[in-house]
Motif scaffolding. Structure first.
Motif: not given
Length: 74
Positions: A1-5, A7-9, A11-17
């Motif tokens: 679960m922590a690893y999944q979160v 990974g989502e984090f 992706l969010a950092v990448k999306a911040a551009k």
């Protein structure tokens, strides 16, 4: 679960551009380190080793969040 979160984090950092190249690089490094350190901590058998890895991952998370906040400032 922590690893999944983690990974989502990432992706969010990448999306911040983040436009600032140096800040973007530092933020992505921190977010990647969160993923790697969470994975490392999950593998640790000794409770103290696991806690140390997760504490490090939390520190990297806070660093990445701060960088995103700095990048969002005008």
């Amino acid at each position: 679960m922590a690893y999944q979160v983690a990974g989502e984090f990432l992706l969010a950092v990448k999306a911040a551009k983040i436009r600032d190249a140096k800040l973007r690089d530092e933020t992505l490094r921190s977010a990647k380190s969160v993923c790697l350190t969470v994975a490392e901590g999950a593998e640790r058998v000794m409770r103290a080793d696991r806690a140390r890895a997760f504490a490090s991952a939390r520190g990297e998370t806070v660093e990445a969040v701060a960088a995103v906040e700095i990048a969002a400032r005008p």
